[in-house]
Design a protein around this motif. Structure first.
Motif, mmCIF file in Angstrom:
data_model
loop_
_atom_site.group_PDB
_atom_site.id
_atom_site.type_symbol
_atom_site.label_atom_id
_atom_site.label_comp_id
_atom_site.label_asym_id
_atom_site.label_seq_id
_atom_site.Cartn_x
_atom_site.Cartn_y
_atom_site.Cartn_z
ATOM 1 N N ASP A 187 10.336 5.019 7.110
ATOM 2 C CA ASP A 187 9.164 4.577 6.354
ATOM 3 C C ASP A 187 8.426 3.444 7.064
ATOM 4 O OD1 ASP A 187 9.691 6.346 4.288
ATOM 5 O OD2 ASP A 187 10.907 4.897 3.173
ATOM 6 N N SER A 204 4.762 0.894 5.979
ATOM 7 C CA SER A 204 3.723 0.688 4.973
ATOM 8 C C SER A 204 2.350 1.022 5.535
ATOM 9 C CB SER A 204 3.736 -0.763 4.470
ATOM 10 O OG SER A 204 3.172 -1.636 5.426
ATOM 11 N N GLY A 205 1.507 1.577 4.676
ATOM 12 C CA GLY A 205 0.147 1.878 5.085
ATOM 13 C C GLY A 205 -0.605 0.610 5.463
ATOM 14 N N ARG A 206 -0.275 -0.501 4.810
ATOM 15 C CA ARG A 206 -0.924 -1.780 5.108
ATOM 16 C C ARG A 206 -0.629 -2.206 6.540
ATOM 17 N NH1 ARG A 206 1.250 -6.938 4.860
ATOM 18 N NH2 ARG A 206 -0.234 -8.653 4.621
ATOM 19 N N GLY A 211 0.827 -1.199 0.000
ATOM 20 C CA GLY A 211 0.000 0.000 0.000
ATOM 21 C C GLY A 211 0.866 1.257 0.000
ATOM 22 N N ASN A 212 0.267 2.362 0.381
ATOM 23 C CA ASN A 212 1.014 3.621 0.414
ATOM 24 C C ASN A 212 2.105 3.566 1.470
ATOM 25 O OD1 ASN A 212 -0.640 4.727 -1.549
ATOM 26 N ND2 ASN A 212 -2.100 5.515 -0.048
ATOM 27 N N ILE A 213 3.276 4.111 1.137
ATOM 28 C CA ILE A 213 4.362 4.191 2.107
ATOM 29 C C ILE A 213 4.189 5.472 2.906
ATOM 30 C CG2 ILE A 213 6.838 4.294 2.456
ATOM 31 C CD1 ILE A 213 5.803 1.619 1.432
ATOM 32 N N LYS A 214 4.098 5.314 4.216
ATOM 33 C CA LYS A 214 3.911 6.463 5.095
ATOM 34 C C LYS A 214 5.177 6.694 5.910
ATOM 35 C CE LYS A 214 -1.032 5.515 5.400
ATOM 36 N NZ LYS A 214 -1.682 6.726 4.963
#
Length: 205
Positions: free
Chosen positions: A92, A94-96, A69-72
């Motif tokens: 970093d 992961s959004g997941r 998913g999106n990297i936050k």
């Protein structure tokens, strides 16, 4: 023992007999450099032989719900920093993993990370710094589903295991890597009804 290590052992054992069979294809007195005869076409041994020889391309397609998913971003304090330091680094995540954190037993407080906008404002990324990481596996109960091996074609039991990787750092109550690791282990094992495991990678400071 963590799930990924058990899986590697299981795979090695699965191929032990095939590796032995390939050796016995050689005629008596043959050396390691001797040409090994081909196993019968269509057999599991031939499929494995072609795989080892690089003739069989294995394509692994990840399920949509296993993609990162999106990297936050999140903020954490490195274990390599002095205890009295208040400096934090931006790393970093992961959004997941963030979305499913409740399923793993850990929290941001246990990991000593902060994913809020306020917590990461005005922070920089430290060049060369790699945070410590915990990879948590959630293994479903039951025997699993019959799944054909991409290497041999034989069926094996596969479970829909989910894994999530989290960075973690030093905290006020758990300032050392050992203490934070212990807190994560305790959280992952906190619910005996859930079949969870965890593996760790230390930070590179």
């Amino acid at each position: 023992m963590d799930y990924r290590y058990r899986k590697l052992i299981s795979m090695a054992r699965r191929f032990n007999n095939l590796n032995a069979a390939l050796k016995y294809l050689r005629p008596p007195g043959a050396t390691e450099e001797s040409v090994v005869p081909d196993a019968p076409v269509g057999s599991q041994l031939r499929k494995y032989q072609d795989f080892k020889a690089g003739k069989q391309v294995i394509n692994i397609v990840r399920a949509a719900d296993s993609l990162p998913g999106n990297i936050k971003s999140c903020a954490l304090k490195a274990f390599g920093e002095p205890v009295a330091s208040t400096d934090k680094f931006l790393v970093d995540i992961s959004g997941r993993a963030l979305t499913k954190i409740a399923d793993t037993g850990v929290t941001e407080a246990i990991l000593n990370i902060d994913s809020t906008t306020e917590g990461i404002a005005n922070l920089e990324r430290e060049v060369g710094f790699v945070p410590a990481r915990a990879t948590i596996s959630i293994v479903p109960t039951g025997a699993g589903t019959n799944t054909p091996s991409k290497i041999t074609g034989d069926n094996y039991k596969k479970k829909a295991t989910k894994t999530y990787t989290f960075p973690f750092g030093a905290g006020t109550d758990t300032p050392s890597y050992k203490q934070t690791k212990a807190a994560i282990l305790a959280a992952v094992a906190s619910d005996p009804a859930k079949n969870r495991g965890v593996s760790f990678k230390p930070e590179k400071y």
